[in-house]
Design a protein around this motif. Structure first.
Motif, PDB file in Angstrom:
ATOM      1  N   THR A 190      -9.280  -7.248   6.953  1.00  0.00           N
ATOM      2  CA  THR A 190      -9.411  -7.565   5.519  1.00  0.00           C
ATOM      3  C   THR A 190      -8.418  -6.775   4.672  1.00  0.00           C
ATOM      4  O   THR A 190      -8.782  -6.173   3.651  1.00  0.00           O
ATOM      5  CB  THR A 190     -10.859  -7.346   5.002  1.00  0.00           C
ATOM      6  OG1 THR A 190     -11.236  -5.984   5.180  1.00  0.00           O
ATOM      7  CG2 THR A 190     -11.824  -8.272   5.708  1.00  0.00           C
ATOM      8  N   GLU A 191      -7.182  -6.794   5.118  1.00  0.00           N
ATOM      9  CA  GLU A 191      -6.098  -6.202   4.339  1.00  0.00           C
ATOM     10  C   GLU A 191      -5.308  -7.325   3.673  1.00  0.00           C
ATOM     11  O   GLU A 191      -5.184  -8.426   4.223  1.00  0.00           O
ATOM     12  CB  GLU A 191      -5.170  -5.379   5.239  1.00  0.00           C
ATOM     13  CG  GLU A 191      -5.827  -4.162   5.854  1.00  0.00           C
ATOM     14  CD  GLU A 191      -4.879  -3.439   6.806  1.00  0.00           C
ATOM     15  OE1 GLU A 191      -3.665  -3.741   6.762  1.00  0.00           O
ATOM     16  OE2 GLU A 191      -5.344  -2.598   7.588  1.00  0.00           O
ATOM     17  N   ILE A 192      -4.727  -7.065   2.514  1.00  0.00           N
ATOM     18  CA  ILE A 192      -3.969  -8.098   1.795  1.00  0.00           C
ATOM     19  C   ILE A 192      -2.598  -7.575   1.361  1.00  0.00           C
ATOM     20  O   ILE A 192      -2.052  -7.994   0.351  1.00  0.00           O
ATOM     21  CB  ILE A 192      -4.767  -8.627   0.585  1.00  0.00           C
ATOM     22  CG1 ILE A 192      -5.200  -7.482  -0.334  1.00  0.00           C
ATOM     23  CG2 ILE A 192      -5.971  -9.442   1.037  1.00  0.00           C
ATOM     24  CD1 ILE A 192      -5.877  -7.960  -1.608  1.00  0.00           C
ATOM     25  N   THR A 193      -2.051  -6.679   2.178  1.00  0.00           N
ATOM     26  CA  THR A 193      -0.746  -6.093   1.854  1.00  0.00           C
ATOM     27  C   THR A 193       0.335  -7.157   1.751  1.00  0.00           C
ATOM     28  O   THR A 193       1.167  -7.128   0.832  1.00  0.00           O
ATOM     29  CB  THR A 193      -0.355  -5.063   2.933  1.00  0.00           C
ATOM     30  OG1 THR A 193      -1.453  -4.184   3.164  1.00  0.00           O
ATOM     31  CG2 THR A 193       0.862  -4.257   2.495  1.00  0.00           C
ATOM     32  N   PHE A 194       0.326  -8.099   2.685  1.00  0.00           N
ATOM     33  CA  PHE A 194       1.338  -9.166   2.674  1.00  0.00           C
ATOM     34  C   PHE A 194       1.231  -9.975   1.390  1.00  0.00           C
ATOM     35  O   PHE A 194       2.230 -10.242   0.718  1.00  0.00           O
ATOM     36  CB  PHE A 194       1.163 -10.070   3.895  1.00  0.00           C
ATOM     37  CG  PHE A 194       1.984 -11.337   3.846  1.00  0.00           C
ATOM     38  CD1 PHE A 194       3.367 -11.307   3.939  1.00  0.00           C
ATOM     39  CD2 PHE A 194       1.364 -12.578   3.686  1.00  0.00           C
ATOM     40  CE1 PHE A 194       4.121 -12.472   3.878  1.00  0.00           C
ATOM     41  CE2 PHE A 194       2.108 -13.741   3.623  1.00  0.00           C
ATOM     42  CZ  PHE A 194       3.490 -13.688   3.722  1.00  0.00           C
ATOM     43  N   PHE A 195       0.005 -10.373   1.039  1.00  0.00           N
ATOM     44  CA  PHE A 195      -0.176 -11.144  -0.199  1.00  0.00           C
ATOM     45  C   PHE A 195       0.321 -10.369  -1.404  1.00  0.00           C
ATOM     46  O   PHE A 195       1.017 -10.918  -2.267  1.00  0.00           O
ATOM     47  CB  PHE A 195      -1.641 -11.528  -0.391  1.00  0.00           C
ATOM     48  CG  PHE A 195      -1.921 -12.021  -1.783  1.00  0.00           C
ATOM     49  CD1 PHE A 195      -1.510 -13.284  -2.180  1.00  0.00           C
ATOM     50  CD2 PHE A 195      -2.538 -11.192  -2.728  1.00  0.00           C
ATOM     51  CE1 PHE A 195      -1.729 -13.733  -3.482  1.00  0.00           C
ATOM     52  CE2 PHE A 195      -2.760 -11.636  -4.024  1.00  0.00           C
ATOM     53  CZ  PHE A 195      -2.346 -12.908  -4.402  1.00  0.00           C
ATOM     54  N   LYS A 196      -0.034  -9.102  -1.507  1.00  0.00           N
ATOM     55  CA  LYS A 196       0.369  -8.299  -2.662  1.00  0.00           C
ATOM     56  C   LYS A 196       1.881  -8.246  -2.804  1.00  0.00           C
ATOM     57  O   LYS A 196       2.426  -8.398  -3.905  1.00  0.00           O
ATOM     58  CB  LYS A 196      -0.198  -6.882  -2.533  1.00  0.00           C
ATOM     59  CG  LYS A 196      -1.690  -6.773  -2.794  1.00  0.00           C
ATOM     60  CD  LYS A 196      -2.160  -5.327  -2.628  1.00  0.00           C
ATOM     61  CE  LYS A 196      -3.637  -5.191  -2.952  1.00  0.00           C
ATOM     62  NZ  LYS A 196      -4.120  -3.800  -2.723  1.00  0.00           N
ATOM     63  N   LEU A 197       2.559  -8.022  -1.688  1.00  0.00           N
ATOM     64  CA  LEU A 197       4.017  -7.929  -1.712  1.00  0.00           C
ATOM     65  C   LEU A 197       4.639  -9.233  -2.191  1.00  0.00           C
ATOM     66  O   LEU A 197       5.500  -9.246  -3.080  1.00  0.00           O
ATOM     67  CB  LEU A 197       4.540  -7.584  -0.312  1.00  0.00           C
ATOM     68  CG  LEU A 197       6.065  -7.600  -0.141  1.00  0.00           C
ATOM     69  CD1 LEU A 197       6.721  -6.518  -0.983  1.00  0.00           C
ATOM     70  CD2 LEU A 197       6.437  -7.440   1.337  1.00  0.00           C
TER      71      LEU A 197
ATOM     72  N   ILE B 241       0.052 -10.588   9.924  1.00  0.00           N
ATOM     73  CA  ILE B 241      -0.941 -11.200   9.030  1.00  0.00           C
ATOM     74  C   ILE B 241      -2.271 -11.378   9.751  1.00  0.00           C
ATOM     75  O   ILE B 241      -3.342 -11.206   9.154  1.00  0.00           O
ATOM     76  CB  ILE B 241      -0.423 -12.544   8.479  1.00  0.00           C
ATOM     77  CG1 ILE B 241       0.841 -12.302   7.642  1.00  0.00           C
ATOM     78  CG2 ILE B 241      -1.483 -13.236   7.634  1.00  0.00           C
ATOM     79  CD1 ILE B 241       1.569 -13.561   7.231  1.00  0.00           C
ATOM     80  N   ASP B 242      -2.223 -11.716  11.049  1.00  0.00           N
ATOM     81  CA  ASP B 242      -3.466 -11.872  11.801  1.00  0.00           C
ATOM     82  C   ASP B 242      -4.254 -10.561  11.839  1.00  0.00           C
ATOM     83  O   ASP B 242      -5.483 -10.552  11.691  1.00  0.00           O
ATOM     84  CB  ASP B 242      -3.188 -12.372  13.220  1.00  0.00           C
ATOM     85  CG  ASP B 242      -2.214 -11.484  13.986  1.00  0.00           C
ATOM     86  OD1 ASP B 242      -1.248 -10.991  13.371  1.00  0.00           O
ATOM     87  OD2 ASP B 242      -2.411 -11.294  15.202  1.00  0.00           O
ATOM     88  N   ASP B 243      -3.539  -9.454  12.023  1.00  0.00           N
ATOM     89  CA  ASP B 243      -4.215  -8.147  12.037  1.00  0.00           C
ATOM     90  C   ASP B 243      -4.763  -7.815  10.653  1.00  0.00           C
ATOM     91  O   ASP B 243      -5.865  -7.254  10.528  1.00  0.00           O
ATOM     92  CB  ASP B 243      -3.234  -7.054  12.489  1.00  0.00           C
ATOM     93  CG  ASP B 243      -2.669  -7.335  13.878  1.00  0.00           C
ATOM     94  OD1 ASP B 243      -3.471  -7.632  14.783  1.00  0.00           O
ATOM     95  OD2 ASP B 243      -1.446  -7.269  14.035  1.00  0.00           O
ATOM     96  N   GLN B 244      -4.007  -8.176   9.604  1.00  0.00           N
ATOM     97  CA  GLN B 244      -4.476  -7.922   8.244  1.00  0.00           C
ATOM     98  C   GLN B 244      -5.727  -8.746   7.939  1.00  0.00           C
ATOM     99  O   GLN B 244      -6.655  -8.262   7.279  1.00  0.00           O
ATOM    100  CB  GLN B 244      -3.371  -8.238   7.231  1.00  0.00           C
ATOM    101  CG  GLN B 244      -2.207  -7.263   7.285  1.00  0.00           C
ATOM    102  CD  GLN B 244      -1.256  -7.426   6.115  1.00  0.00           C
ATOM    103  OE1 GLN B 244      -1.524  -8.170   5.176  1.00  0.00           O
ATOM    104  NE2 GLN B 244      -0.129  -6.724   6.167  1.00  0.00           N
ATOM    105  N   ILE B 245      -5.749  -9.998   8.414  1.00  0.00           N
ATOM    106  CA  ILE B 245      -6.929 -10.849   8.200  1.00  0.00           C
ATOM    107  C   ILE B 245      -8.152 -10.217   8.862  1.00  0.00           C
ATOM    108  O   ILE B 245      -9.234 -10.117   8.259  1.00  0.00           O
ATOM    109  CB  ILE B 245      -6.685 -12.272   8.755  1.00  0.00           C
ATOM    110  CG1 ILE B 245      -5.637 -13.002   7.907  1.00  0.00           C
ATOM    111  CG2 ILE B 245      -7.987 -13.063   8.782  1.00  0.00           C
ATOM    112  CD1 ILE B 245      -5.181 -14.323   8.497  1.00  0.00           C
ATOM    113  N   LYS B 246      -7.986  -9.761  10.095  1.00  0.00           N
ATOM    114  CA  LYS B 246      -9.110  -9.170  10.829  1.00  0.00           C
ATOM    115  C   LYS B 246      -9.595  -7.874  10.190  1.00  0.00           C
ATOM    116  O   LYS B 246     -10.783  -7.539  10.257  1.00  0.00           O
ATOM    117  CB  LYS B 246      -8.700  -8.925  12.283  1.00  0.00           C
ATOM    118  CG  LYS B 246      -8.487 -10.212  13.075  1.00  0.00           C
ATOM    119  CD  LYS B 246      -7.864  -9.933  14.438  1.00  0.00           C
ATOM    120  CE  LYS B 246      -7.554 -11.234  15.170  1.00  0.00           C
ATOM    121  NZ  LYS B 246      -6.825 -10.997  16.443  1.00  0.00           N
TER     122      LYS B 246
END
Length: 711
Positions: free
Chosen positions: A98-105, A91-96
């Motif tokens: 600006t990815e939201i794959t975790f949220f979408k799932l 999630i930290d890498d996604q935040i940096k």
């Protein structure tokens, strides 16, 4: 849960900030990604104590987001969590990035599980509960695992729904048996225990239907705000992202006013109904609507009305609210079934329950004054308008005119508000000097001072606090305590919020924006300190006279929130205590002795301990006979504590003349004040505050006599 409590209870100490962030280009065609980028940018550069967004941070966001979405573990399955866990440290890498794959799932799976839950609760509630079965439920879900299968999940729902229903079932059984014994059972009432059981389940189903109706109203953007705030909340409990609508609500809360029609609305199934008419508002003045009326359509000025049946409540409210002076036409279905269209001119609505109010207290033909302050309100857009400091100053002047010999400032349950107003308010009680110290990250401290040498109230002063007195309340109580200007009576310590927040409108940071209002972030940018150098963060303000209340053993202070900043201290400010013409220490000692011997205080202490025990009881029997025995025991104890409300302080309370004049036009206000005065007469803390004021006054006279003798 603690996190939500903090949001509910605190009107945070804030100042509106001008944007001081460097220009950065935010280029994305996805609004969610833009928000994520914006907010992390602001957090990293503006927060008082920014955190490293690393694997540890990622794991905390993961755990907290799942907990926010499914705290009772009745949606997700264990296999869902396993599927999510591949992102636990990404999630930290996604935040940096600006990815939201975790949220979408997680969001997509949640919506799927919610739809499945609708079938589960309907199916469970279609069958009778066996109240003879010996079983229990553990309502502390934190350490319980997620269900391994849909079968296990349905069983969890069954236990939760049985728990939700057993109280209603028990009350109906008791009423039925009581009516049967008196032979006055209603003809249309239940004829058997079986019918009672059915009725209890129907009540629970109706409640769940309304709950899921509310859930269905939520849009994807609402769930994304939850995700954003899970990230934001890792920094500290008071940093918070406001979606545009939430920012409007916050502004209304902190200012105590908004533009609209002056009615509170509630959605029940597809109906938008009026549940309260706000005293003094347009609807109240025109007597055009009443509680129970259903709004069917909303029209703006001369435009065609829009049908709002089935519309989200927030969207309906947006249409009904509007600028002062404009007209809204409401098609309403009256309580009697008639339908008509009502035109209402919008106006500024003031939420009187947010504002300072005062009362004259009479004891033995002597007058004292009480000012109750629910929050430190202010209009940040125009400080010259109504604010807490100017309102309290008016009430002080009115109480002086009515011969008050001493003053009580009641800050119980006051969650805070504006820093500027608290500094001005403190200046009403001292000649001049520092009130609070503020420090930003990496910068020297600033001392906020009262520079006005006028003292509006130089008589005896008592400040009442409790565990929910927070932020600005703690600044005022701490300053008056450090100056030895007032005796602070209340809980062992106040809430313990020693941080300052700024409101950063996100639109101010983006050069061009195709998405409209992006909302704002309430950002912790500073810590404040007492003039003696100590922080109120975590520690709060310790009362001079400690008295128990119902919150004494319940975890609800800053120290009980998630991710609070640490306590520390800085150098003290240069100040001189109040020119001591009172025997301060002896007055405090006398009060503590009185409180220790007071039977009402002992009963309050006993009640607080019992409430803590009730809160800690997490395993509940779902066998009716066992449940009934426990309920009877609890009811007996609750009845025992009802005598708390029988207390009579033998004090008399009166409104001031200006309010008495208002009563001739406002019967609602009269009723509110009468109810308030009735409650005050049972308040042992007010009674003790009067005793302290009398001691301070007596000590003043004593000091005066000594001075005369020495002279």
């Amino acid at each position: 849960m603690k996190r939500n409590l903090a949001y509910a209870l605190l009107v945070t100490l804030v100042a509106v900030a001008s944007c001081s962030f460097t220009n950065k280009s935010f280029e994305t065609s996805d609004k969610d990604k833009l928000l994520l980028d914006l907010i992390t940018y602001v957090l990293e550069r503006g927060h008082y104590e920014p955190k490293d967004i690393n694997d540890k941070f990622s794991a905390e966001v993961f755990e907290d987001f799942i907990d926010v979405l499914d705290p009772t573990k009745r949606y997700f399955l264990a296999k869902d969590i396993q599927e999510f866990e591949k992102y636990k440290y990404q999630i930290d890498d996604q935040i940096k990035n600006t990815e939201i794959t975790f949220f979408k799932l997680v969001h997509d799976k949640l919506i799927q599980r919610i739809e499945e839950a609708k079938d589960i609760y309907v199916d469970v509630l279609a069958k009778p509960f066996d109240y003879n079965r010996k079983e229990t439920i553990n309502i502390d879900y934190e350490d319980q695992p997620f269900s391994a299968s849909k079968k296990d999940l349905k069983e969890r729902w069954r236990l939760q729904l049985k728990y939700a229903t057993i109280g209603s079932y028990g009350n109906r059984v008791a009423d039925f048996k009581e009516g049967s014994e008196r032979k006055d059972a209603k003809e249309d009432g239940p004829k058997s225990i079986e019918e009672i059981e059915i009725a209890a389940r129907e009540t629970t189903k109706s409640t769940l239907d309304e709950y899921f109706d509310f859930i269905d109203d939520l849009e994807r953007k609402d769930w994304f705000v939850q995700y954003i705030n899970t990230i934001v909340d890792e920094f500290d409990p008071h940093t918070f992202y406001f979606a545009p609508d939430d920012k409007d609500k916050f502004d209304a809360s902190i200012s105590g006013k908004y533009d609209g029609i002056g009615a509170r609305l509630q959605k029940r199934k597809d109906q938008t109904k009026i549940v309260e008419v706000i005293s003094g508002g347009p609807v109240w003045r025109a007597q055009s609507l009443e509680v129970g009326d259903e709004i069917l359509k909303v029209g703006q000025e001369d435009e065609q009305p829009v049908d709002i049946v089935g519309m989200r409540l927030d969207d309906a409210i947006k249409m009904i609210k509007g600028p002062k002076g404009t007209t809204v036409k409401l098609t309403v279905k009256r309580v009697d079934g008639s339908i008509e269209t009502v035109a209402i001119t919008r106006d500024q609505v003031e939420l009187e329950e947010s504002y300072a109010k005062s009362a004259k207290i009479i004891k033995d033909d002597r007058n004292f004054g009480l000012i109750n302050l629910p929050k430190f309100y202010v209009d940040f857009n125009d400080y010259s308008k109504r604010n807490a400091a100017s309102d309290v100053a008016k009430e002080v002047a009115r109480l002086k005119e009515n011969g008050a010999e001493g003053l009580i400032l009641d800050l119980r349950d006051n969650g805070g508000g504006s820093l500027k107003t608290v500094v001005e308010m403190a200046g009403l009680f001292i000649k001049d000097g520092p009130i609070v110290q503020v420090r930003s990250a990496g910068k020297k401290k600033e001392v906020h001072e009262d520079k006005d040498e006028r003292v509006q109230w130089d008589g005896p002063l008592v400040i009442l606090v409790n565990e929910l007195s927070a932020s600005a309340s703690e600044i005022l109580a701490a300053a008056m305590q450090d100056y030895k200007r007032a005796v602070v009576i209340g809980s062992k310590q106040t809430f313990g919020k020693g941080t300052v927040q700024n409101i950063i409108p996100l639109d101010n940071i983006v050069r061009s924006n195709d998405y409209g209002d992006l909302g704002a972030i309430k950002l912790t940018t500073q810590k404040f300190y007492r003039i003696n150098g100590g922080s109120t963060q975590l520690e709060g303000v310790k009362s001079d006279v400690v008295v128990p209340d119902r919150y004494s053993y319940i975890d609800l202070g800053e120290r009980d929130q998630e991710n609070p900043l640490a306590w520390d201290k800085i150098s003290p400010a240069d100040y001189q205590p109040w020119n001591g013409y009172i025997d301060y220490e002896q007055t405090v000692s006398n009060s503590a002795a009185r409180m220790a011997a007071n039977p009402q205080i002992k009963l309050i202490e006993e009640n607080a301990q019992w409430l803590k025990g009730q809160q800690d009881q997490t395993v509940v029997s779902l066998n009716y006979e066992s449940y009934k025995k426990e309920e009877a025991k609890s009811r007996k104890k609750a009845d025992y504590f009802k005598k708390l409300s029988d207390y009579d302080s033998h004090l008399s309370f009166k409104s001031l003349p200006y309010e008495e004049e208002l009563f001739t036009k406002d019967s609602v206000l009269r009723e509110k004040r009468n109810r308030w005065h009735k409650d005050l007469a049972k308040d042992v803390y007010i009674e003790e505050a009067i005793n302290v004021l009398q001691d301070l006054k007596a000590n003043t006279l004593k000091q005066g006599k000594l001075a005369s003798v020495k002279g």
